[in-house]
Design a protein around this motif. Structure first.
Motif, PDB file in Angstrom:
ATOM      1  N   GLU A   1       0.804  -1.240   0.040  1.00  0.00           N
ATOM      2  CA  GLU A   1       0.068   0.112   0.052  1.00  0.00           C
ATOM      3  C   GLU A   1       0.952   1.357  -0.061  1.00  0.00           C
ATOM      4  O   GLU A   1       0.555   2.261  -0.589  1.00  0.00           O
ATOM      5  N   ASP A   2       2.048   1.211   0.665  1.00  0.00           N
ATOM      6  CA  ASP A   2       3.020   2.315   0.703  1.00  0.00           C
ATOM      7  C   ASP A   2       3.359   2.666  -0.719  1.00  0.00           C
ATOM      8  O   ASP A   2       3.348   3.909  -1.085  1.00  0.00           O
ATOM      9  N   LEU A   3       3.717   1.484  -1.327  1.00  0.00           N
ATOM     10  CA  LEU A   3       4.377   1.633  -2.799  1.00  0.00           C
ATOM     11  C   LEU A   3       3.263   2.162  -3.765  1.00  0.00           C
ATOM     12  O   LEU A   3       3.252   3.163  -4.326  1.00  0.00           O
ATOM     13  N   ARG A   4       1.845   1.722  -3.531  1.00  0.00           N
ATOM     14  CA  ARG A   4       0.727   2.024  -4.340  1.00  0.00           C
ATOM     15  C   ARG A   4       0.385   3.469  -4.404  1.00  0.00           C
ATOM     16  O   ARG A   4       0.076   4.149  -5.225  1.00  0.00           O
ATOM     17  N   LEU A   5       0.422   3.839  -3.091  1.00  0.00           N
ATOM     18  CA  LEU A   5       0.081   5.563  -2.994  1.00  0.00           C
ATOM     19  C   LEU A   5       1.192   6.202  -3.734  1.00  0.00           C
ATOM     20  O   LEU A   5       0.482   7.288  -4.263  1.00  0.00           O
ATOM     21  N   ARG A   6       2.387   5.702  -3.753  1.00  0.00           N
ATOM     22  CA  ARG A   6       3.265   6.602  -4.409  1.00  0.00           C
ATOM     23  C   ARG A   6       3.247   6.655  -5.938  1.00  0.00           C
ATOM     24  O   ARG A   6       3.361   7.797  -6.560  1.00  0.00           O
ATOM     25  N   GLU A   7       2.843   5.304  -6.393  1.00  0.00           N
ATOM     26  CA  GLU A   7       2.516   5.166  -7.591  1.00  0.00           C
ATOM     27  C   GLU A   7       1.452   5.950  -8.331  1.00  0.00           C
ATOM     28  O   GLU A   7       1.450   6.316  -9.411  1.00  0.00           O
ATOM     29  N   ALA A   8       0.529   6.447  -7.538  1.00  0.00           N
ATOM     30  CA  ALA A   8      -0.585   7.156  -7.795  1.00  0.00           C
ATOM     31  C   ALA A   8      -0.464   8.607  -7.616  1.00  0.00           C
ATOM     32  O   ALA A   8      -0.983   9.623  -8.128  1.00  0.00           O
ATOM     33  N   GLU A   9       0.850   9.263  -7.132  1.00  0.00           N
ATOM     34  CA  GLU A   9       1.031  10.659  -7.083  1.00  0.00           C
ATOM     35  C   GLU A   9       1.558  11.182  -8.267  1.00  0.00           C
ATOM     36  O   GLU A   9       1.972  10.599  -9.059  1.00  0.00           O
ATOM     37  N   PRO A  10       1.179  12.266  -8.567  1.00  0.00           N
ATOM     38  CA  PRO A  10       1.444  13.129  -9.912  1.00  0.00           C
ATOM     39  C   PRO A  10       2.938  12.927 -10.184  1.00  0.00           C
ATOM     40  O   PRO A  10       3.023  13.133 -11.371  1.00  0.00           O
ATOM     41  N   TRP A  11       3.750  13.034  -9.112  1.00  0.00           N
ATOM     42  CA  TRP A  11       5.274  13.222  -9.305  1.00  0.00           C
ATOM     43  C   TRP A  11       5.854  11.670  -9.810  1.00  0.00           C
ATOM     44  O   TRP A  11       6.721  11.678 -10.528  1.00  0.00           O
TER      45      TRP A  11
END
Length: 312
Positions: A193-203
């Motif tokens: 989930e930590d990784l998934r959230l960052r993959e969804a970030e605009p950057w």
């Protein structure tokens, strides 16, 4: 000093979340440093593990004047928090009111509070309340215009570098991350989930997420190392866009192969190819080996984040 109303909850509604994010942008513009960590911002927007609390300070007529994020975890060990006061509401007791509520919620446990940028007001508040410096995180920077990025560091003959493939490489990278940062209580414990959230970030940009493989990644190949870069937009880490060595990890079994430098140089070259002039990274101040290595590769100390700790 005007009256300060403080409340807390396990999550904020969308309107209040938007107001907090606006406060964070105003504080970053005023102070030249992000007031909260990326992790705290993600938990503000998406929630986090059980035990998290959002604490807000308001004036009697309603305007938001401050925010804090508290992590209580499983009830053992230290409670951890970060807080920020709106630039227009400073020197009115808002920081002290937020800190008092955080101490109450910690309920007798030691409390650690991050001060990003080590600003004088934070130092004064922490010192007056009996906190001591427990951990120091350095932000280091270097230019991306140097000629040493023109010659790529060599790779072992059986190792190749490829960009991260969303939906395919997550499990391999999480395993590498856990092994590379086994002694790091925050980074090494990342979940899917930590990784998934960052993959969804605009950057997020998989082209700047470089993986070093021995063998075919789809036929039993081993992931030996990774350099995940990030680009901060203008206003986030300074007036101009700035690159970051976001996560650089080498599997313990692959140490000594020169992969750290090879991946670092390739990542910095990628950031320069994005038109950036500067790159930053974070490292513990007491990790003298890492600090020395980074200084030898052109990084200099730029800013400091301090974790202040108080034992009731």
């Amino acid at each position: 000093m005007s009256a300060v109303a403080v409340s807390d909850s396990a999550g904020l509604d969308p309107a209040r979340t938007a107001a907090v994010l606006a406060l964070l942008r105003a504080a970053a513009a005023a102070d030249g440093v992000r007031p909260l960590s990326e992790e705290a911002e993600l938990r503000l927007q998406h929630g986090g593990p059980p035990g998290g609390r959002d604490v807000v300070a308001t004036e009697p007529d309603g305007p938001l004047t401050g925010y804090a994020r508290l992590e209580l975890g499983d009830g053992t060990g230290d409670a951890e928090a970060e807080l920020v006061v709106a630039p227009t509401a400073r020197e009115r007791g808002v920081g002290g009111a937020l800190l008092t509520r955080l101490e109450e919620l910690a309920d007798g446990r030691p409390l650690r509070v991050w001060a990003h940028g080590d600003l004088p007001a934070a130092t004064a508040l922490a010192g007056a309340r009996g906190y001591t410096r427990a951990r120091v995180l350095l932000q280091m920077r270097r230019p991306l215009t140097d000629a040493d990025l023109d010659a790529a560091a060599p790779l072992p003959p059986d190792v190749s570098v490829a960009a991260f493939r969303p939906g395919r490489d997550e499990a391999a990278w999480l395993r590498l991350n856990a092994r590379a940062f086994a002694a790091h209580p925050e980074q090494g414990a990342w979940t899917p989930e930590d990784l998934r959230l960052r993959e969804a970030e605009p950057w997020f940009d998989p082209a700047g997420f470089l993986l070093a493989w021995r063998g075919d990644p789809d036929a039993g190949g081993a992931l030996l190392g990774a350099h995940w870069t990030k680009v901060h937009p203008p206003g986030d880490a300074g007036p101009d866009a700035v690159g970051e060595v976001y996560v650089l990890g080498i599997d313990p079994d692959a140490q000594g192969l020169g992969l750290g430098r090879a991946l670092t140089v390739r990542g910095l070259a990628h950031l320069r190819g994005r038109g950036l002039d500067e790159v930053l990274l974070y490292t513990e101040e007491d990790n003298t080996a890492a600090v020395t290595l980074y200084e030898r590769t052109g990084f200099t100390r730029y800013a400091v984040d301090v974790s202040w700790r108080r034992v009731p």
